[in-house]
Write a protein that holds these residues in place. Structure first.
Motif, PDB file in Angstrom:
ATOM      1  N   PHE A 140       3.806  25.868  26.014  1.00  0.00           N
ATOM      2  CA  PHE A 140       3.652  25.287  24.681  1.00  0.00           C
ATOM      3  C   PHE A 140       4.735  25.868  23.790  1.00  0.00           C
ATOM      4  O   PHE A 140       5.379  26.865  24.141  1.00  0.00           O
ATOM      5  N   GLU A 141       4.937  25.276  22.611  1.00  0.00           N
ATOM      6  CA  GLU A 141       5.808  25.864  21.595  1.00  0.00           C
ATOM      7  C   GLU A 141       5.179  25.591  20.226  1.00  0.00           C
ATOM      8  O   GLU A 141       5.011  24.440  19.820  1.00  0.00           O
ATOM      9  N   LEU A 142       4.835  26.663  19.537  1.00  0.00           N
ATOM     10  CA  LEU A 142       4.184  26.590  18.230  1.00  0.00           C
ATOM     11  C   LEU A 142       5.238  26.408  17.139  1.00  0.00           C
ATOM     12  O   LEU A 142       6.117  27.260  16.963  1.00  0.00           O
ATOM     13  N   GLU A 143       5.128  25.294  16.397  1.00  0.00           N
ATOM     14  CA  GLU A 143       6.113  24.985  15.373  1.00  0.00           C
ATOM     15  C   GLU A 143       5.457  24.351  14.147  1.00  0.00           C
ATOM     16  O   GLU A 143       4.358  23.797  14.230  1.00  0.00           O
ATOM     17  N   ALA A 227       1.245  31.418  11.165  1.00  0.00           N
ATOM     18  CA  ALA A 227       1.076  30.504  12.294  1.00  0.00           C
ATOM     19  C   ALA A 227       0.559  31.285  13.489  1.00  0.00           C
ATOM     20  O   ALA A 227       1.005  32.415  13.749  1.00  0.00           O
ATOM     21  N   GLU A 228      -0.390  30.695  14.226  1.00  0.00           N
ATOM     22  CA  GLU A 228      -0.916  31.372  15.401  1.00  0.00           C
ATOM     23  C   GLU A 228      -1.282  30.373  16.482  1.00  0.00           C
ATOM     24  O   GLU A 228      -1.547  29.197  16.200  1.00  0.00           O
ATOM     25  N   VAL A 229      -1.279  30.856  17.737  1.00  0.00           N
ATOM     26  CA  VAL A 229      -1.615  30.001  18.865  1.00  0.00           C
ATOM     27  C   VAL A 229      -2.582  30.739  19.777  1.00  0.00           C
ATOM     28  O   VAL A 229      -2.431  31.932  20.036  1.00  0.00           O
ATOM     29  N   HIS A 230      -3.602  30.007  20.246  1.00  0.00           N
ATOM     30  CA  HIS A 230      -4.626  30.542  21.134  1.00  0.00           C
ATOM     31  C   HIS A 230      -4.625  29.739  22.434  1.00  0.00           C
ATOM     32  O   HIS A 230      -4.500  28.509  22.410  1.00  0.00           O
ATOM     33  N   VAL A 231      -4.774  30.419  23.549  1.00  0.00           N
ATOM     34  CA  VAL A 231      -4.934  29.765  24.844  1.00  0.00           C
ATOM     35  C   VAL A 231      -6.303  30.152  25.395  1.00  0.00           C
ATOM     36  O   VAL A 231      -6.599  31.341  25.558  1.00  0.00           O
ATOM     37  N   ASN A 232      -7.119  29.147  25.618  1.00  0.00           N
ATOM     38  CA  ASN A 232      -8.481  29.374  26.116  1.00  0.00           C
ATOM     39  C   ASN A 232      -9.244  30.393  25.268  1.00  0.00           C
ATOM     40  O   ASN A 232      -9.972  31.255  25.775  1.00  0.00           O
ATOM     41  N   LEU A 235      -5.989  34.785  21.375  1.00  0.00           N
ATOM     42  CA  LEU A 235      -4.767  34.770  20.569  1.00  0.00           C
ATOM     43  C   LEU A 235      -3.610  35.316  21.399  1.00  0.00           C
ATOM     44  O   LEU A 235      -3.676  36.437  21.901  1.00  0.00           O
ATOM     45  N   VAL A 236      -2.546  34.526  21.537  1.00  0.00           N
ATOM     46  CA  VAL A 236      -1.403  34.978  22.330  1.00  0.00           C
ATOM     47  C   VAL A 236      -0.129  35.097  21.500  1.00  0.00           C
ATOM     48  O   VAL A 236       0.845  35.706  21.945  1.00  0.00           O
ATOM     49  N   GLY A 237      -0.097  34.514  20.299  1.00  0.00           N
ATOM     50  CA  GLY A 237       1.096  34.617  19.473  1.00  0.00           C
ATOM     51  C   GLY A 237       0.797  34.331  18.016  1.00  0.00           C
ATOM     52  O   GLY A 237      -0.085  33.527  17.693  1.00  0.00           O
ATOM     53  N   GLU A 238       1.532  35.002  17.122  1.00  0.00           N
ATOM     54  CA  GLU A 238       1.395  34.758  15.683  1.00  0.00           C
ATOM     55  C   GLU A 238       2.648  35.225  14.970  1.00  0.00           C
ATOM     56  O   GLU A 238       3.321  36.166  15.395  1.00  0.00           O
ATOM     57  N   ASP A 239       2.973  34.546  13.890  1.00  0.00           N
ATOM     58  CA  ASP A 239       4.190  34.860  13.158  1.00  0.00           C
ATOM     59  C   ASP A 239       4.097  34.243  11.769  1.00  0.00           C
ATOM     60  O   ASP A 239       3.230  33.392  11.511  1.00  0.00           O
ATOM     61  N   LEU A 240       4.991  34.663  10.885  1.00  0.00           N
ATOM     62  CA  LEU A 240       5.177  33.991   9.604  1.00  0.00           C
ATOM     63  C   LEU A 240       6.313  32.993   9.752  1.00  0.00           C
ATOM     64  O   LEU A 240       7.379  33.330  10.293  1.00  0.00           O
ATOM     65  N   VAL A 241       6.104  31.788   9.269  1.00  0.00           N
ATOM     66  CA  VAL A 241       7.142  30.763   9.360  1.00  0.00           C
ATOM     67  C   VAL A 241       8.371  31.166   8.550  1.00  0.00           C
ATOM     68  O   VAL A 241       9.485  30.712   8.825  1.00  0.00           O
ATOM     69  N   SER A 242       8.199  32.058   7.593  1.00  0.00           N
ATOM     70  CA  SER A 242       9.321  32.537   6.781  1.00  0.00           C
ATOM     71  C   SER A 242      10.311  33.380   7.570  1.00  0.00           C
ATOM     72  O   SER A 242      11.359  33.764   7.035  1.00  0.00           O
ATOM     73  N   ASN A 243      10.049  33.653   8.850  1.00  0.00           N
ATOM     74  CA  ASN A 243      11.007  34.375   9.688  1.00  0.00           C
ATOM     75  C   ASN A 243      12.076  33.458  10.266  1.00  0.00           C
ATOM     76  O   ASN A 243      12.873  33.884  11.110  1.00  0.00           O
ATOM     77  N   ILE A 300      -2.791  26.901  14.856  1.00  0.00           N
ATOM     78  CA  ILE A 300      -3.260  26.896  13.470  1.00  0.00           C
ATOM     79  C   ILE A 300      -2.112  27.335  12.574  1.00  0.00           C
ATOM     80  O   ILE A 300      -1.472  28.364  12.846  1.00  0.00           O
ATOM     81  N   ILE A 301      -1.844  26.568  11.530  1.00  0.00           N
ATOM     82  CA  ILE A 301      -0.852  26.975  10.541  1.00  0.00           C
ATOM     83  C   ILE A 301      -1.500  26.946   9.165  1.00  0.00           C
ATOM     84  O   ILE A 301      -2.078  25.928   8.747  1.00  0.00           O
ATOM     85  N   GLU A 302      -1.419  28.067   8.502  1.00  0.00           N
ATOM     86  CA  GLU A 302      -2.031  28.247   7.180  1.00  0.00           C
ATOM     87  C   GLU A 302      -1.592  27.148   6.214  1.00  0.00           C
ATOM     88  O   GLU A 302      -0.401  26.821   6.114  1.00  0.00           O
ATOM     89  N   GLY A 303      -2.570  26.579   5.533  1.00  0.00           N
ATOM     90  CA  GLY A 303      -2.276  25.566   4.535  1.00  0.00           C
ATOM     91  C   GLY A 303      -2.023  24.183   5.095  1.00  0.00           C
ATOM     92  O   GLY A 303      -1.908  23.215   4.337  1.00  0.00           O
TER      93      GLY A 303
END
Length: 332
Positions: A140-143, A227-232, A235-243, A300-303
């Protein structure tokens, strides 16, 4: 404002606003038989006018529309084109470590925001089961993606950054599904990715208009949403989009350079860092396995909102021969 498309219980397709919160959330058709395409073309100001009309109608009849739980959301836009950027330095470092055996960012990455075009005909919605090609390294790719809107009849051609910002109608969550083994083979030919990417891109659950996220814009113009991504369920990844390395208006401006962006076009941010995809995690030594049929991916992306998909079965592909070698005559 939130704008969506959906399928009702009777099979009809609706297009309109999402109003209310939690259990009280409803979908209400655009007035005057409007569609997402016509609303995007008309621009944000016209959308606000329509939204005000819907709000006034709801003040008279609070049961207007349909409860969200009673419809099935489909992709919020049928984009004329989809551009996907690669703007997170941490993502590039991690993926390059997996591919090249060392963490590396090419000097050229810093010069301009690179993107590729993906397939607008394989857009998926939240809730869809996403069938996969015969890959053994599904990722997957979280965007976060922007959706282009109309601005006073402008063609969206060779925009500067300020004008580009005016063309950002709203945002939607994006999952750029990736077949890493196919992608790796294709990229060795110095063209692509193609079949490693074009089998599916999820957009949704709706479009949130740009004014709703202004509160998250930091002093440098970046959108500081989580932003965060969950598999099953994990939680496997999270970041601020401002990066991101560039702001969204800068991405739109670059995309339009000696070219054009039009209402409905989708531009992805590229994959966030810190586990925004398995490819990055593998490059950092993670043993998390590739996705398999039955796995659930939730982003999930905030807002903005969340999208959820389950991985479907592999789809067998017809075989093709290898390339013919250069042994044939050059003349008859």
């Amino acid at each position: 404002m939130r704008i969506a498309r959906w399928i009702s219980a009777d099979g009809s397709i609706g297009e309109g606003f999402v109003v209310g919160e939690a259990e009280a959330t409803r979908v209400v058709d655009f007035p005057d038989a409007g569609t997402v395409a016509t609303v995007l073309a008309a621009g944000l100001s016209a959308a606000r006018t329509l939204h005000d009309r819907v709000g006034s109608a709801l003040d008279v009849d609070a049961t207007l529309g349909t409860e969200l739980a009673e419809v099935r959301l489909i992709a919020p836009v049928a984009p004329p084109s989809v551009r996907d950027f690669v703007t997170f330095e941490e993502h590039v470092e991690g993926v390059s470590a997996g591919v090249e055996g060392k963490s590396h960012v090419a000097d050229e990455w810093y010069e301009a925001p690179t993107f590729y075009f993906t397939n607008p005909h394989t857009i998926r919605a939240t809730g869809d089961v996403v069938a996969i090609p015969e890959t053994r390294r599904l990722d997957f790719e979280l965007e976060l993606a922007v959706v282009i809107g109309g601005v006073d009849g402008s063609t969206g051609e060779t925009l500067d950054t300020a004008a580009a910002a005016d063309h950002i109608f709203g945002y939607t969550v994006m999952n750029d599904w990736s077949a890493r083994d196919l992608q790796a083979r294709e990229m060795k030919v110095r063209l692509g990715p193609c079949k490693g990417k074009d089998f599916g891109t999820t957009l949704g659950p709706w479009i949130v208009t740009s004014d709703e996220l202004e509160q998250f814009v930091d002093s440098d113009g970046f959108l500081a949403v989580h932003a965060e991504v969950h598999v099953n369920g994990t939680l496997v990844g999270e970041d601020l989009v401002s990066n991101m390395g560039w702001t969204f208006p800068e991405l739109v401006a670059y995309a339009s350079r000696n070219s054009v962006v039009v209402p409905g076009d989708v531009l992805g941010s590229g994959t966030v860092g810190n586990g925004g995809c398995l490819g990055e995690l593998w490059g950092r030594g993670s043993s998390i396995p590739p996705l398999e049929p039955g796995d659930e991916v939730r982003m999930i992306i905030e807002g903005v909102g969340e999208i959820v998909n389950v991985v479907g079965d592999r789809v067998p592909a017809p075989t093709l021969p290898a390339a013919r070698t250069r042994t044939r005559q050059r003349t008859r």
